[in-house]
Design a protein around this motif. Structure first.
Motif, PDB file in Angstrom:
ATOM      1  N   TRP A 202      11.389  -9.255   2.089  1.00 48.76           N
ATOM      2  CA  TRP A 202      10.308 -10.417   1.385  1.00 48.76           C
ATOM      3  C   TRP A 202      11.020 -11.247   1.650  1.00 48.76           C
ATOM      4  CZ3 TRP A 202      12.996 -13.043  -2.154  1.00 48.76           C
ATOM      5  CH2 TRP A 202      14.176 -12.254  -3.331  1.00 48.76           C
ATOM      6  N   ALA A 203       9.704 -12.710   1.598  1.00 48.26           N
ATOM      7  CA  ALA A 203      11.546 -14.093   2.277  1.00 48.26           C
ATOM      8  C   ALA A 203      10.827 -14.498   1.129  1.00 48.26           C
ATOM      9  CB  ALA A 203      11.449 -14.141   3.721  1.00 48.26           C
ATOM     10  N   ASN A 204      11.185 -15.343   0.473  1.00 53.09           N
ATOM     11  CA  ASN A 204      11.235 -17.017   0.083  1.00 53.09           C
ATOM     12  C   ASN A 204      11.088 -18.861   0.548  1.00 53.09           C
ATOM     13  OD1 ASN A 204      10.280 -18.975  -1.627  1.00 53.09           O
ATOM     14  ND2 ASN A 204      10.547 -17.982  -3.255  1.00 53.09           N
ATOM     15  N   ALA A 205      10.028 -19.265   1.515  1.00 52.28           N
ATOM     16  CA  ALA A 205      10.355 -20.461   2.607  1.00 52.28           C
ATOM     17  C   ALA A 205      10.458 -21.447   1.780  1.00 52.28           C
ATOM     18  CB  ALA A 205       9.250 -20.441   2.947  1.00 52.28           C
ATOM     19  N   VAL A 206       9.997 -21.002   0.290  1.00 51.78           N
ATOM     20  CA  VAL A 206      10.395 -22.496  -1.323  1.00 51.78           C
ATOM     21  C   VAL A 206      11.912 -22.229  -0.788  1.00 51.78           C
ATOM     22  CG1 VAL A 206      10.406 -23.534  -3.322  1.00 51.78           C
ATOM     23  CG2 VAL A 206       8.413 -22.612  -1.500  1.00 51.78           C
ATOM     24  N   THR A 207      13.024 -21.736  -1.875  1.00 53.75           N
ATOM     25  CA  THR A 207      13.648 -21.406  -1.530  1.00 53.75           C
ATOM     26  C   THR A 207      14.786 -20.713  -0.369  1.00 53.75           C
ATOM     27  OG1 THR A 207      14.303 -19.312  -2.271  1.00 53.75           O
ATOM     28  CG2 THR A 207      13.755 -20.668  -4.300  1.00 53.75           C
ATOM     29  N   GLY A 208      14.547 -20.166   0.296  1.00 58.57           N
ATOM     30  CA  GLY A 208      15.380 -20.096   1.546  1.00 58.57           C
ATOM     31  C   GLY A 208      15.986 -18.667   1.102  1.00 58.57           C
ATOM     32  N   SER A 209      15.526 -17.921  -0.263  1.00 57.91           N
ATOM     33  CA  SER A 209      15.789 -16.499  -0.921  1.00 57.91           C
ATOM     34  C   SER A 209      15.247 -15.707   0.956  1.00 57.91           C
ATOM     35  CB  SER A 209      16.170 -16.264  -1.838  1.00 57.91           C
ATOM     36  OG  SER A 209      16.926 -16.885  -2.567  1.00 57.91           O
ATOM     37  N   ALA A 210      15.406 -14.277   0.855  1.00 54.71           N
ATOM     38  CA  ALA A 210      14.993 -13.099   1.227  1.00 54.71           C
ATOM     39  C   ALA A 210      15.659 -11.804   0.753  1.00 54.71           C
ATOM     40  CB  ALA A 210      15.648 -13.485   3.132  1.00 54.71           C
ATOM     41  N   GLY A 211      14.869 -10.160   1.062  1.00 52.37           N
ATOM     42  CA  GLY A 211      15.523  -9.743   0.699  1.00 52.37           C
ATOM     43  C   GLY A 211      14.661  -8.000   1.086  1.00 52.37           C
ATOM     44  N   VAL A 212      14.945  -6.998   0.586  1.00 50.85           N
ATOM     45  CA  VAL A 212      14.481  -6.299   0.664  1.00 50.85           C
ATOM     46  C   VAL A 212      13.871  -5.516  -0.187  1.00 50.85           C
ATOM     47  CG1 VAL A 212      14.282  -3.622   3.035  1.00 50.85           C
ATOM     48  CG2 VAL A 212      15.046  -5.458   2.974  1.00 50.85           C
ATOM     49  N   VAL A 213      12.611  -4.942  -0.575  1.00 48.29           N
ATOM     50  CA  VAL A 213      12.083  -3.779  -1.460  1.00 48.29           C
ATOM     51  C   VAL A 213      12.542  -2.402  -1.402  1.00 48.29           C
ATOM     52  CG1 VAL A 213      10.248  -3.187  -3.263  1.00 48.29           C
ATOM     53  CG2 VAL A 213      10.466  -5.918  -2.557  1.00 48.29           C
ATOM     54  N   SER A 214      12.502  -2.089  -2.505  1.00 51.57           N
ATOM     55  CA  SER A 214      12.861  -0.200  -1.383  1.00 51.57           C
ATOM     56  C   SER A 214      12.488   0.668  -3.321  1.00 51.57           C
ATOM     57  CB  SER A 214      14.345  -0.014  -1.160  1.00 51.57           C
ATOM     58  OG  SER A 214      15.196  -0.127  -1.995  1.00 51.57           O
ATOM     59  N   LYS A 215      12.353   1.348  -2.954  1.00 52.58           N
ATOM     60  CA  LYS A 215      11.970   2.128  -3.625  1.00 52.58           C
ATOM     61  C   LYS A 215      11.253   2.387  -4.955  1.00 52.58           C
ATOM     62  CE  LYS A 215      16.890   4.140  -3.396  1.00 52.58           C
ATOM     63  NZ  LYS A 215      18.254   4.133  -4.241  1.00 52.58           N
TER      64      LYS A 215
ATOM     65  N   ASP B  79       0.693  -1.159  -0.045  1.00 55.25           N
ATOM     66  CA  ASP B  79       0.062  -0.220   0.116  1.00 55.25           C
ATOM     67  C   ASP B  79       1.075   1.872  -0.292  1.00 55.25           C
ATOM     68  OD1 ASP B  79      -2.216   1.676   0.661  1.00 55.25           O
ATOM     69  OD2 ASP B  79      -2.572   1.566   1.976  1.00 55.25           O
ATOM     70  N   LEU B  80       1.244   1.923  -1.455  1.00 51.53           N
ATOM     71  CA  LEU B  80       2.681   2.955  -0.907  1.00 51.53           C
ATOM     72  C   LEU B  80       1.725   3.661  -0.636  1.00 51.53           C
ATOM     73  CD1 LEU B  80       3.287   2.564  -4.916  1.00 51.53           C
ATOM     74  CD2 LEU B  80       3.965   1.590  -3.232  1.00 51.53           C
ATOM     75  N   ALA B  81       0.266   4.641  -0.517  1.00 50.92           N
ATOM     76  CA  ALA B  81       0.299   5.713   0.316  1.00 50.92           C
ATOM     77  C   ALA B  81       0.134   5.550   1.092  1.00 50.92           C
ATOM     78  CB  ALA B  81      -1.504   5.734   0.397  1.00 50.92           C
ATOM     79  N   LYS B  82      -0.189   4.198   2.781  1.00 47.81           N
ATOM     80  CA  LYS B  82       1.052   4.085   3.769  1.00 47.81           C
ATOM     81  C   LYS B  82       2.284   3.670   3.488  1.00 47.81           C
ATOM     82  CE  LYS B  82      -3.934   1.799   5.085  1.00 47.81           C
ATOM     83  NZ  LYS B  82      -4.532   0.677   6.210  1.00 47.81           N
ATOM     84  N   LEU B  83       2.141   3.429   3.074  1.00 49.83           N
ATOM     85  CA  LEU B  83       3.906   3.019   3.133  1.00 49.83           C
ATOM     86  C   LEU B  83       5.305   4.288   3.334  1.00 49.83           C
ATOM     87  CD1 LEU B  83       6.082   0.427   2.977  1.00 49.83           C
ATOM     88  CD2 LEU B  83       6.251   0.761   0.503  1.00 49.83           C
ATOM     89  N   GLY B  84       5.016   5.460   2.517  1.00 52.01           N
ATOM     90  CA  GLY B  84       6.007   5.704   2.282  1.00 52.01           C
ATOM     91  C   GLY B  84       7.209   5.764   1.626  1.00 52.01           C
ATOM     92  N   ALA B  85       7.641   5.948   1.821  1.00 49.93           N
ATOM     93  CA  ALA B  85       9.671   5.588   2.238  1.00 49.93           C
ATOM     94  C   ALA B  85      10.526   4.660   2.728  1.00 49.93           C
ATOM     95  CB  ALA B  85      10.280   7.111   2.236  1.00 49.93           C
ATOM     96  N   ALA B  86       9.092   3.972   3.276  1.00 47.64           N
ATOM     97  CA  ALA B  86       9.310   2.334   4.041  1.00 47.64           C
ATOM     98  C   ALA B  86      10.062   1.285   2.916  1.00 47.64           C
ATOM     99  CB  ALA B  86       8.648   2.703   4.990  1.00 47.64           C
ATOM    100  N   SER B  87      10.861   0.798   3.644  1.00 49.39           N
ATOM    101  CA  SER B  87      11.057  -0.826   2.811  1.00 49.39           C
ATOM    102  C   SER B  87      10.175  -1.832   2.611  1.00 49.39           C
ATOM    103  CB  SER B  87      12.449  -0.931   2.771  1.00 49.39           C
ATOM    104  OG  SER B  87      13.453  -0.033   2.743  1.00 49.39           O
ATOM    105  N   VAL B  88      10.234  -2.596   2.162  1.00 43.82           N
ATOM    106  CA  VAL B  88       8.849  -3.713   1.936  1.00 43.82           C
ATOM    107  C   VAL B  88       9.737  -5.781   2.187  1.00 43.82           C
ATOM    108  CG1 VAL B  88       7.399  -5.027   1.003  1.00 43.82           C
ATOM    109  CG2 VAL B  88       7.220  -2.815   0.882  1.00 43.82           C
TER     110      VAL B  88
END
Length: 152
Positions: A92-105, A81-90
């Protein structure tokens, strides 16, 4: 009648040499089973020549794990929700592969009449940490499709 006697040391030496020769012969005969199946001249049809070894990887293929991570990132970007998110990061994690990360901008814009979201994300996996830039656009049916996902 003449009796010839052998010395005891000479008899022991003959027995020891005989035993040594017998051991060598038995070892040689038992090893012939191991080496008889070797194809030293490439004439055997039993050898699978399609297998090769090396340390240089071939061209990188799109794996199911990469596609699974891309879908997880797409879902994180499109559900934010971009209206609530503002400049914050999102995160994410994928339980299938064990990968994770942070979406920004995440930036939303219209691209040729379609609603699109441009973003950058990190991906932490067993391969290491990498940065990606991407774009997800809404299709005519209302589904989101990842149109770009490039490693930086």
């Amino acid at each position: 009648m003449v009796v010839i006697a052998k010395s005891k040391s000479r008899t022991k030496r003959s027995i020891a040499l005989g035993r040594g020769a017998a051991v060598i012969c038995l070892a040689g005969l038992s090893l012939t089973g191991c080496t008889s199946s070797l194809d030293l001249f490439g004439s055997s049809s039993k050898v699978d020549r399609s297998i090769s070894t090396g340390t240089v990887p071939g061209p990188k293929q799109e794996s199911g794990e990469n596609l699974s991570d891309e879908a997880t990132v797409r879902n994180a970007v499109t559900s934010a929700d971009l209206a609530k998110l503002g400049a914050a990061s999102v995160p994410w994690a994928n339980a299938v592969t064990g990968s994770a990360g942070v979406v920004s901008k995440i930036r939303e814009a219209r691209n040729e009449g379609h609603l699109c979201r441009d973003f950058t994300t990190t991906r932490h996996s067993y391969e290491g940490i990498a940065m990606f830039s991407g774009q997800a656009c809404m299709t005519g049916s209302g589904d989101w499709m990842l149109t770009a996902f490039d490693r930086q």
